[in-house]
Motif scaffolding. Sequence first.
Motif, mmCIF file in Angstrom:
data_model
loop_
_atom_site.group_PDB
_atom_site.id
_atom_site.type_symbol
_atom_site.label_atom_id
_atom_site.label_comp_id
_atom_site.label_asym_id
_atom_site.label_seq_id
_atom_site.Cartn_x
_atom_site.Cartn_y
_atom_site.Cartn_z
ATOM 1 N N MET A 33 0.837 -1.181 0.000
ATOM 2 C CA MET A 33 0.000 0.000 0.000
ATOM 3 C C MET A 33 0.888 1.253 0.000
ATOM 4 S SD MET A 33 -3.271 -1.010 0.319
ATOM 5 C CE MET A 33 -4.069 0.441 0.898
ATOM 6 N N ILE A 34 0.504 2.218 -0.811
ATOM 7 C CA ILE A 34 1.177 3.508 -0.785
ATOM 8 C C ILE A 34 0.187 4.547 -0.301
ATOM 9 C CG2 ILE A 34 2.901 2.951 -2.539
ATOM 10 C CD1 ILE A 34 1.180 4.401 -4.584
ATOM 11 N N ASP A 35 0.704 5.579 0.313
ATOM 12 C CA ASP A 35 -0.142 6.589 0.947
ATOM 13 C C ASP A 35 -0.125 7.891 0.148
ATOM 14 O OD1 ASP A 35 -1.876 7.652 2.792
ATOM 15 O OD2 ASP A 35 -0.314 8.155 4.245
ATOM 16 N N VAL A 36 -0.444 7.793 -1.141
ATOM 17 C CA VAL A 36 -0.609 8.960 -2.010
ATOM 18 C C VAL A 36 -1.791 8.658 -2.934
ATOM 19 C CG1 VAL A 36 1.823 9.649 -1.972
ATOM 20 C CG2 VAL A 36 1.011 8.152 -3.779
ATOM 21 N N PRO A 37 -2.425 9.680 -3.470
ATOM 22 C CA PRO A 37 -3.505 9.430 -4.420
ATOM 23 C C PRO A 37 -3.004 8.656 -5.645
ATOM 24 C CG PRO A 37 -3.541 11.715 -3.698
ATOM 25 C CD PRO A 37 -2.260 11.113 -3.174
ATOM 26 N N ARG A 38 -3.853 7.791 -6.168
ATOM 27 C CA ARG A 38 -3.505 6.971 -7.324
ATOM 28 C C ARG A 38 -3.021 7.825 -8.494
ATOM 29 N NH1 ARG A 38 -7.548 2.560 -9.666
ATOM 30 N NH2 ARG A 38 -7.277 1.939 -7.511
ATOM 31 N N ARG A 66 9.080 -2.639 0.472
ATOM 32 C CA ARG A 66 8.921 -1.650 1.534
ATOM 33 C C ARG A 66 10.274 -1.433 2.197
ATOM 34 N NH1 ARG A 66 4.046 0.042 4.073
ATOM 35 N NH2 ARG A 66 4.543 1.263 5.916
ATOM 36 N N VAL A 67 10.660 -0.168 2.337
ATOM 37 C CA VAL A 67 11.915 0.202 3.001
ATOM 38 C C VAL A 67 11.550 1.223 4.066
ATOM 39 C CG1 VAL A 67 14.204 1.201 2.702
ATOM 40 C CG2 VAL A 67 13.215 -0.190 0.866
ATOM 41 N N ASP A 68 11.603 0.794 5.319
ATOM 42 C CA ASP A 68 11.170 1.635 6.438
ATOM 43 C C ASP A 68 9.734 2.096 6.198
ATOM 44 O OD1 ASP A 68 13.653 1.351 7.771
ATOM 45 O OD2 ASP A 68 14.500 2.944 6.523
ATOM 46 N N GLN A 69 9.509 3.384 6.110
ATOM 47 C CA GLN A 69 8.154 3.902 5.931
ATOM 48 C C GLN A 69 7.837 4.232 4.472
ATOM 49 O OE1 GLN A 69 5.920 3.946 8.483
ATOM 50 N NE2 GLN A 69 7.581 2.884 9.528
ATOM 51 N N GLN A 70 8.703 3.824 3.563
ATOM 52 C CA GLN A 70 8.512 4.108 2.137
ATOM 53 C C GLN A 70 8.237 2.810 1.371
ATOM 54 O OE1 GLN A 70 8.370 7.713 2.152
ATOM 55 N NE2 GLN A 70 9.522 7.583 0.279
ATOM 56 N N VAL A 71 7.555 2.941 0.249
ATOM 57 C CA VAL A 71 7.411 1.843 -0.700
ATOM 58 C C VAL A 71 8.179 2.247 -1.945
ATOM 59 C CG1 VAL A 71 5.805 0.562 -2.165
ATOM 60 C CG2 VAL A 71 5.168 1.118 0.199
ATOM 61 N N GLU A 72 9.095 1.393 -2.375
ATOM 62 C CA GLU A 72 9.905 1.661 -3.556
ATOM 63 C C GLU A 72 9.447 0.769 -4.702
ATOM 64 O OE1 GLU A 72 14.035 1.017 -2.722
ATOM 65 O OE2 GLU A 72 14.218 2.881 -1.588
ATOM 66 N N LEU A 73 9.161 1.400 -5.831
ATOM 67 C CA LEU A 73 8.875 0.672 -7.062
ATOM 68 C C LEU A 73 10.129 0.753 -7.912
ATOM 69 C CD1 LEU A 73 5.348 2.160 -7.746
ATOM 70 C CD2 LEU A 73 5.883 -0.041 -6.704
ATOM 71 N N HIS A 74 10.773 -0.373 -8.159
ATOM 72 C CA HIS A 74 11.988 -0.397 -8.971
ATOM 73 C C HIS A 74 11.609 -0.715 -10.405
ATOM 74 C CE1 HIS A 74 15.304 -0.879 -5.740
ATOM 75 N NE2 HIS A 74 14.362 -0.050 -5.357
ATOM 76 N N VAL A 75 12.060 0.115 -11.322
ATOM 77 C CA VAL A 75 11.813 -0.054 -12.746
ATOM 78 C C VAL A 75 13.162 -0.381 -13.382
ATOM 79 C CG1 VAL A 75 10.998 1.050 -14.861
ATOM 80 C CG2 VAL A 75 9.882 1.581 -12.666
ATOM 81 N N ALA A 76 13.318 -1.635 -13.818
ATOM 82 C CA ALA A 76 14.572 -2.098 -14.401
ATOM 83 C C ALA A 76 14.331 -2.449 -15.865
ATOM 84 C CB ALA A 76 15.083 -3.322 -13.655
ATOM 85 N N ASP A 77 15.195 -1.939 -16.745
ATOM 86 C CA ASP A 77 15.039 -2.237 -18.167
ATOM 87 C C ASP A 77 16.259 -2.973 -18.697
ATOM 88 O OD1 ASP A 77 17.018 -0.357 -19.306
ATOM 89 O OD2 ASP A 77 15.640 1.213 -18.666
ATOM 90 N N ALA A 91 6.682 13.033 -7.700
ATOM 91 C CA ALA A 91 6.872 12.126 -6.558
ATOM 92 C C ALA A 91 7.189 12.903 -5.280
ATOM 93 C CB ALA A 91 7.983 11.123 -6.860
ATOM 94 N N ARG A 92 8.055 13.897 -5.381
ATOM 95 C CA ARG A 92 8.412 14.691 -4.207
ATOM 96 C C ARG A 92 7.223 15.480 -3.673
ATOM 97 N NH1 ARG A 92 14.591 16.842 -5.523
ATOM 98 N NH2 ARG A 92 15.583 14.841 -5.027
ATOM 99 N N SER A 93 6.295 15.870 -4.557
ATOM 100 C CA SER A 93 5.113 16.609 -4.086
ATOM 101 C C SER A 93 4.243 15.735 -3.185
ATOM 102 C CB SER A 93 4.293 17.136 -5.267
ATOM 103 O OG SER A 93 3.544 16.097 -5.881
ATOM 104 N N GLY A 94 4.393 14.423 -3.282
ATOM 105 C CA GLY A 94 3.642 13.507 -2.434
ATOM 106 C C GLY A 94 4.483 12.872 -1.346
ATOM 107 N N GLY A 95 5.679 13.412 -1.108
ATOM 108 C CA GLY A 95 6.538 12.876 -0.049
ATOM 109 C C GLY A 95 7.437 11.743 -0.501
ATOM 110 N N GLY A 96 7.533 11.515 -1.809
ATOM 111 C CA GLY A 96 8.377 10.452 -2.333
ATOM 112 C C GLY A 96 9.567 11.004 -3.081
ATOM 113 N N ASP A 97 10.090 10.220 -4.016
ATOM 114 C CA ASP A 97 11.243 10.647 -4.805
ATOM 115 C C ASP A 97 11.407 9.710 -5.996
ATOM 116 O OD1 ASP A 97 13.432 12.161 -5.557
ATOM 117 O OD2 ASP A 97 14.665 11.622 -3.839
ATOM 118 N N PHE A 122 7.332 6.224 -2.583
ATOM 119 C CA PHE A 122 6.187 6.932 -2.013
ATOM 120 C C PHE A 122 6.080 6.570 -0.540
ATOM 121 C CE2 PHE A 122 4.975 5.880 -6.425
ATOM 122 C CZ PHE A 122 4.789 7.161 -6.922
ATOM 123 N N PRO A 123 5.442 7.440 0.252
ATOM 124 C CA PRO A 123 5.176 7.059 1.641
ATOM 125 C C PRO A 123 4.320 5.792 1.655
ATOM 126 C CG PRO A 123 4.704 9.387 1.298
ATOM 127 C CD PRO A 123 4.947 8.786 -0.053
ATOM 128 N N GLY A 124 4.665 4.880 2.561
ATOM 129 C CA GLY A 124 3.899 3.647 2.674
ATOM 130 C C GLY A 124 2.657 3.826 3.515
#
Length: 114
Positions: free
Chosen positions: A1-6, A33-44, A79-85, A104-106
């Motif tokens: 779960m992420i804590d930002v609007p879809r 999940r890393v601490d309080q964040q959820v990371e989506l890794h995009v690998a090509d 992403a930063r506007s929602g507390g992510g990066d 994003f924040p988890g």
Amino acid sequence: MIDVPRALALRALSPVLTNALHRCDRVRVTARRVDQQVELHVADTGPGVGDAAEGSLFEPGWSGDGGSGLGPALARRVARSGGGDVSLVAATNDDGGATFAVSFPGGPLPPHRG
């Protein structure tokens, strides 16, 4: 779960996915999940990110392939506007391409079952 609007999550993730698919035909997306964040890794499986480009990737207007140069900068700003990066995890991954993280924040963890 992420804590930002879809819509915010999609606006941040879309340019990263679009860039990856522009460079190759296979992209892998994983989440963790890393601490309080959820990371989506995009690998090509594309050409990766050259050393000279690493410092400029997120500068608006910079492009390594003649594009508009707005994708990574826009993704990071949203992403930063929602507390992510958005960040570069690996300039060259095991498949030869690059890996980016969109975080994003988890949200709350689901109850443990079992």
